[in-house]
Design an enzyme around this catalytic site. Structure first.
Site, PDB file in Angstrom:
ATOM      1  N   ASP A  38      45.170  46.371  21.021  1.00  9.60           N
ATOM      2  CA  ASP A  38      44.506  47.092  22.132  1.00  9.60           C
ATOM      3  C   ASP A  38      43.431  46.238  22.797  1.00  9.60           C
ATOM      4  O   ASP A  38      43.382  46.108  24.014  1.00  9.60           O
ATOM      5  CB  ASP A  38      43.985  48.478  21.717  1.00  9.60           C
ATOM      6  N   GLY A 126      40.729  55.438   7.588  1.00  9.61           N
ATOM      7  CA  GLY A 126      41.286  54.674   8.707  1.00  9.61           C
ATOM      8  C   GLY A 126      42.149  55.525   9.623  1.00  9.61           C
ATOM      9  O   GLY A 126      43.063  55.024  10.264  1.00  9.61           O
ATOM     10  N   ASP A 174      42.166  54.601  19.771  1.00  7.86           N
ATOM     11  CA  ASP A 174      41.969  55.818  18.980  1.00  7.86           C
ATOM     12  C   ASP A 174      41.571  57.003  19.857  1.00  7.86           C
ATOM     13  O   ASP A 174      42.074  58.117  19.690  1.00  7.86           O
ATOM     14  CB  ASP A 174      40.913  55.565  17.895  1.00  7.86           C
ATOM     15  N   TYR A 226      36.155  42.801  11.615  1.00 10.28           N
ATOM     16  CA  TYR A 226      36.864  43.273  12.810  1.00 10.28           C
ATOM     17  C   TYR A 226      36.368  42.505  14.041  1.00 10.28           C
ATOM     18  O   TYR A 226      37.159  42.004  14.840  1.00 10.28           O
ATOM     19  CB  TYR A 226      36.648  44.778  12.972  1.00 10.28           C
TER      20      TYR A 226
HETATM   21  C1  GAF Z   1      40.607  50.373  14.890  1.00 12.93           C
HETATM   22  C2  GAF Z   1      40.043  50.303  16.294  1.00 12.93           C
HETATM   23  F1  GAF Z   1      39.189  51.351  16.507  1.00 12.93           F
HETATM   24  C3  GAF Z   1      41.157  50.330  17.328  1.00 12.93           C
HETATM   25  O1  GAF Z   1      40.630  50.181  18.616  1.00 12.93           O
HETATM   26  C4  GAF Z   1      42.200  49.245  17.033  1.00 12.93           C
HETATM   27  O2  GAF Z   1      41.720  47.974  17.395  1.00 12.93           O
HETATM   28  C5  GAF Z   1      42.614  49.281  15.558  1.00 12.93           C
HETATM   29  O3  GAF Z   1      41.494  49.269  14.682  1.00 12.93           O
HETATM   30  C6  GAF Z   1      43.508  48.129  15.196  1.00 12.93           C
HETATM   31  O4  GAF Z   1      44.700  48.246  15.877  1.00 12.93           O
HETATM   32  O5  GAF Z   1      41.236  51.599  14.663  1.00 12.93           O
END
Ligand code: GAF
Length: 390
Positions: A38, A126, A174, A226
């Site tokens: 994303d 998650g 999300d 992340y």
């Molecule tokens: C988390 C993030 F919040 C999403 O935006 C996305 O990047 C995901 O990790 C990984 O696909 O849920």
């Protein structure tokens, strides 16, 4: 599934006195395909879960947002709407307070409100409970304030709350899944154009089902890894001379990156974008049973997240291997990684053997028992009818 409207109304009554004006429900999400794509402007294919967050809310005459949560007994947050700024509210209340802040920053006149929150989602699994909390708050505040906000704009606003107020550097997946999904469908989202389309998704009709395995290794998105992955992807795009990794259409292009780590990161992103389109093509085809093919893509994606993107964790790898050995069609970790859940696609008759195999594999390692949840493609965030049970 989904929190009991009666229970959240009762929580409102006991904590605030009086009756809530309404109850709003926002689902968590699972992601069928497209992980860490994303924020690279790529494709994602999430779906809304039956589980989620409910907010019973009423308008207040003053300029305060007062919050309580069934999951935080004894905790009450009371924040002034005027003067809200990033860093002023911390902990779980930063998510709803951030929504009020982001709505105001977008020019909306946010009303004072009391919100009682309840959840039937495991925290740290998650499954985007924080996005669900933001979306339930956003619907409650906009409706109480008589504000008409398009769900796509609301997705951008709630994401801003998470990024800029709560300080979590997530992408748009999300919040979009919680606000834009449709029952019995997965949501194809192009994160560059923000175009969406609904893809019919009903594994039950072919005798398959989706099993979520909460590995109980807690997933914390705000931790540095992340953000580090995001930075690596941005660096790879810069070195390759493209605005984002989405612009690479041939995976061979990543071979131009000298750094092997950046090469692996970029390869995952390009391949996962491609896998999203392959899953969509399978779901839209009328070629008989498409689920074995989707299962293979899920398992391929897991290997890519484990080996190329390096965001998997030991409990997820063991859960995937045990599920496959017990007959799952495919399985992979979902979400940001470093903890959280695995999604397994199983034939209905393999459901029990898969659960037992995963539970045994965890027990053998003296890990906490995994939790199993049904994943049913469900409807997006909405106000519950006032006469909803309870
Ligand atoms: C988390 C993030 F919040 C999403 O935006 C996305 O990047 C995901 O990790 C990984 O696909 O849920």
């Amino acid at each position: 599934m989904s929190p009991e409207p009666g229970a959240v109304r009762e929580l409102f009554r006991t904590r605030f006195g009086g009756t809530a004006d309404g109850v709003w429900l926002a689902p968590g999400r699972a992601n069928l395909m497209g992980e860490h794509t994303d924020y690279n402007e790529g494709f994602v294919l999430p779906f809304a879960l039956g589980q989620g967050i409910a907010a019973a809310a009423a308008r207040r005459a003053d300029r305060r947002l007062v919050l309580c949560s069934a999951q935080e007994p004894g905790c009450r947050a009371d924040v002034a709407l005027d003067g809200l700024a990033p860093g002023r509210v911390t902990g779980w209340a930063a998510y709803p307070a951030g929504v009020a802040w982001a709505l105001a920053a977008a020019g909306y006149q946010v009303p004072g409100a009391c919100l009682a929150i309840d959840s039937d989602m495991p925290a740290g699994a998650g499954l985007s409970s924080s996005a669900a909390l933001e979306c339930a708050t956003a619907l409650a505040l906009t409706e109480l304030g008589g504000l008409a906000v398009d769900p796509r704009e609301l997705a951008a606003i709630t994401r801003r709350a998470e990024n800029d107020f709560a300080g979590v550097p997530s992408g748009i997946m999300d919040q979009s899944a919680s606000l834009l999904s449709r029952r019995g469908h997965a949501l194809l989202l192009d994160c560059r154009s923000l175009e969406t389309s609904q893809v019919p998704f009903d594994p039950g009709a072919s005798g398959s089902r989706l099993l979520l395995i909460n590995t109980r290794a807690r997933h914390v998105l705000s931790a540095g890894a992340y953000g580090q992955r995001r930075a690596e992807c941005e660096q790879a795009a810069r070195l390759l001379g493209v605005p984002s990794l989405r612009y690479l259409t041939d995976v061979a292009d990543v071979g131009r990156l000298a750094d092997p780590v950046l090469r692996r990161r970029a390869r995952h992103v390009v391949n996962d974008d491609q896998r999203v389109l392959e899953v969509v093509a399978l779901l839209r085809s009328s070629d008989g049973d498409v689920y074995p093919g989707i299962g293979r893509l899920l398992t391929e994606a897991h290997a890519s997240l484990r080996d190329d993107f390096e965001v998997s964790w030991p409990e997820a790898d063991v859960a995937v291997d045990a599920a496959l050995a017990a007959g799952a069609l495919g399985a992979r970790m979902i979400g940001g990684g470093f903890g959280g859940s695995v999604l397994a696609l199983v034939r209905s008759d393999a459901d029990e053997p898969v659960r037992s195999a995963v539970a045994e594999a965890f027990a053998r390692r003296s890990w906490a028992a995994p939790e199993f949840l049904e994943a049913t493609p469900s409807a997006s965030a909405r106000r519950l009818p006032d006469d909803a049970a309870g």
